[in-house]
Motif scaffolding. Structure first.
Motif, short mmCIF file in Angstrom:
data_model
loop_
_atom_site.label_atom_id
_atom_site.label_comp_id
_atom_site.label_asym_id
_atom_site.label_seq_id
_atom_site.Cartn_x
_atom_site.Cartn_y
_atom_site.Cartn_z
N GLN A 281 56.65 86.66 -1.64
CA GLN A 281 56.50 87.92 -0.91
C GLN A 281 55.04 88.16 -0.53
N ARG A 282 54.82 88.32 0.75
CA ARG A 282 53.51 88.71 1.23
C ARG A 282 53.46 90.23 1.27
N THR A 283 52.30 90.79 1.06
CA THR A 283 52.16 92.24 1.02
C THR A 283 52.89 92.88 2.20
N PRO A 284 53.80 93.80 1.93
CA PRO A 284 54.60 94.42 3.01
C PRO A 284 53.75 95.12 4.06
N ILE A 285 54.22 95.08 5.28
CA ILE A 285 53.51 95.70 6.40
C ILE A 285 53.28 97.19 6.13
N GLU A 316 72.81 96.42 -7.38
CA GLU A 316 71.93 96.60 -8.54
C GLU A 316 71.10 95.33 -8.73
N ILE A 317 69.79 95.51 -8.84
CA ILE A 317 68.86 94.37 -8.89
C ILE A 317 67.97 94.49 -10.12
N LEU A 318 67.87 93.41 -10.88
CA LEU A 318 66.93 93.32 -12.00
C LEU A 318 65.86 92.31 -11.61
N SER A 319 64.59 92.72 -11.66
CA SER A 319 63.53 91.84 -11.18
C SER A 319 62.25 92.02 -12.00
N ASP A 320 61.31 91.11 -11.75
CA ASP A 320 59.98 91.24 -12.31
C ASP A 320 59.30 92.49 -11.77
N SER A 321 58.32 92.96 -12.53
CA SER A 321 57.47 94.05 -12.06
C SER A 321 56.68 93.57 -10.84
N GLY A 322 56.46 94.47 -9.90
CA GLY A 322 55.61 94.14 -8.76
C GLY A 322 56.35 93.60 -7.56
N LEU A 323 57.68 93.54 -7.62
CA LEU A 323 58.46 93.08 -6.47
C LEU A 323 58.80 94.27 -5.59
N TYR A 324 58.55 94.15 -4.30
CA TYR A 324 58.90 95.20 -3.35
C TYR A 324 60.37 95.05 -2.98
N ILE A 325 61.18 95.98 -3.45
CA ILE A 325 62.63 95.85 -3.33
C ILE A 325 63.12 96.06 -1.89
N LYS A 326 62.54 96.99 -1.19
CA LYS A 326 62.99 97.24 0.18
C LYS A 326 62.84 95.98 1.03
N GLU A 327 61.82 95.20 0.76
CA GLU A 327 61.54 94.03 1.58
C GLU A 327 62.43 92.83 1.23
N LYS A 337 60.63 86.05 1.45
CA LYS A 337 61.63 84.99 1.51
C LYS A 337 62.03 84.55 0.12
N PRO A 338 63.33 84.32 -0.12
CA PRO A 338 64.43 84.71 0.76
C PRO A 338 64.65 86.21 0.72
N SER A 339 65.42 86.69 1.68
CA SER A 339 65.79 88.11 1.72
C SER A 339 67.27 88.20 2.04
N LEU A 340 67.82 89.37 1.80
CA LEU A 340 69.24 89.59 2.07
C LEU A 340 69.53 89.44 3.56
N SER A 341 68.67 89.98 4.39
CA SER A 341 68.85 89.87 5.84
C SER A 341 68.83 88.41 6.30
N GLU A 342 67.89 87.64 5.77
CA GLU A 342 67.77 86.23 6.15
C GLU A 342 69.00 85.43 5.74
N LEU A 343 69.45 85.64 4.50
CA LEU A 343 70.58 84.86 3.99
C LEU A 343 71.89 85.22 4.69
N LEU A 344 72.04 86.49 5.09
CA LEU A 344 73.26 86.92 5.78
C LEU A 344 73.16 86.77 7.29
#
Length: 376
Positions: A281-285, A316-327, A337-344
């Motif tokens: 993940q690159r810093t979100p725009i 429901e998502i379980l993730s590491d700290s520091g992950l931007y969920i919206k992205e 990458k990957p993202s839900l939009s990309e995979l679908l």
């Protein structure tokens, strides 16, 4: 031969008795100095104190003169500090402690002094039940906090969790200010539910130091009117701020996602399994204006479908700290990458986001060095 007082002559080993050129009679003035300091501290609660001494001007020049002329490393500062601490302790019944509740710094040049009141720290968790609250104070960018029509003359862009917590706390502790130090932060439009977000409340320059934490809870929760609910666990110390700020607690999120078209449930469940991986993940725009542009890797441990109806899904998502969920849902124009939009291969966006659990907190170390000294 220089003239000195008996105290300084005993220390340096020579000199004629008279008006002291080394300490300028400072030792004789300690009792009066303590009286002045105690008057300034009259409104403050404190259990212990610390003292420091500085040499400026002629006092510093004399110290250098003794060293260069006679090879004497004068211990005036230490001698004065020890005598002051002994007399202060005798007058108040309070013991000296490194970085104590109050820290007194004395300038031997003119016996002026500064008093620094140590902050009080409290560990707790907060639940944010409404959207539209920032975590910490967010000053209006148009007026820079002065108040204008844009911010309804509040000086703030948003009301914050910090505002709702510190306002009653400042009043109860009779403090100058207070600060919220959180273990991460949620977006303004996200709620913080479940077990709440760990945080440390710092009370700056308090006149009161010990308050019943249940009473503090009640006052804050009443003031916040169910927008925010806090629970306090214990008093802590400054070290806990560093611990909480550097903590990497996993987090569980619940998101409402809307797709541009209807999605097959089986396909969605299959794609969610593929999302359980390391995310690049690159810093979100949307936060580039206040965050460094860098690439981070964070892991998604689970991504579960809770509800699905046509174009809408609850995940429901379980993730590491520091992950931007919206992205990880939208892909952020390929920056995640990957993202839900990309995979679908379908545009997707988060409509609602809630943090429902923070896995970890200072409760796990309540019996470590951070708290032992405070519990006695």
């Amino acid at each position: 031969m220089i003239t000195v007082c008996s105290r300084c002559r005993d220390r340096i080993g020579f000199g004629e008795l008279g008006e002291c050129l080394i300490c300028c009679g400072s030792f004789e003035k300690i009792d009066d100095l303590i009286s002045d300091i105690l008057e300034d501290l009259n409104d403050y609660e404190y259990e212990n104190f610390d003292v420091g001494v500085r040499l400026y001007g002629s006092s510093k020049a004399i110290e250098l003169f003794l060293k260069e002329k006679f090879g004497i490393e004068d211990t005036l500062k230490d001698d004065f500090k020890i005598d002051f601490a002994r007399r202060f302790s005798s007058r108040t019944g309070k013991l000296r402690k490194v970085n104590g509740d109050v820290r007194i710094t004395i300038n031997l040049e003119d016996l002026s002094y500064e008093i620094d009141v140590s902050s009080v720290y409290i560990y707790g968790r907060y639940i944010k039940r409404v959207r539209g609250l920032s975590q910490t104070r967010w000053i209006c960018g148009y007026c820079e906090g002065r108040g204008c029509e844009k911010c309804n003359y509040t000086g703030k862009k948003y009301l914050s969790v910090e505002d709702l917590i510190i306002t009653p706390a400042i009043e109860i502790f009779k403090a100058e200010n207070a600060f919220l130090h959180g273990a991460g932060r949620e977006d303004v439009d996200a709620r913080m539910l479940g077990n709440g977000r760990p945080f440390v409340l710092e009370i700056a320059k308090p006149r009161r130091r010990k308050v019943d934490l249940r009473h503090l809870e009640e006052a804050i929760n009443q003031y916040a009117k169910n927008k925010v609910v806090v629970k306090f666990f214990d008093y802590c110390d400054a070290k806990s701020v560093e611990i909480i700020k550097n903590a990497k607690f996993k987090k569980r999120y619940r998101v409402v996602v809307r797709f541009d078209k209807e999605i097959d449930r089986a396909e969605l469940e299959e794609v969610l399994k593929k999302l359980e991986t390391v995310i690049t993940q690159r810093t979100p725009i949307r936060v580039l204006h206040r965050r460094a542009d860098k690439v981070r890797k964070r892991k998604v441990y689970s991504a579960k479908l809770i509800l699905h109806r046509g174009k809408v899904a609850v995940i429901e998502i379980l993730s590491d700290s520091g992950l931007y969920i919206k992205e990880i849902v939208s892909g952020d124009e390929g920056r995640t990458k990957p993202s839900l939009s990309e995979l679908l291969r379908v545009n997707a966006r988060v409509e609602k986001l809630d943090v429902i659990e923070v896995l970890g907190g200072l409760e796990e170390i309540l019996n470590t060095h951070v708290f032992k000294s405070l519990r006695g």
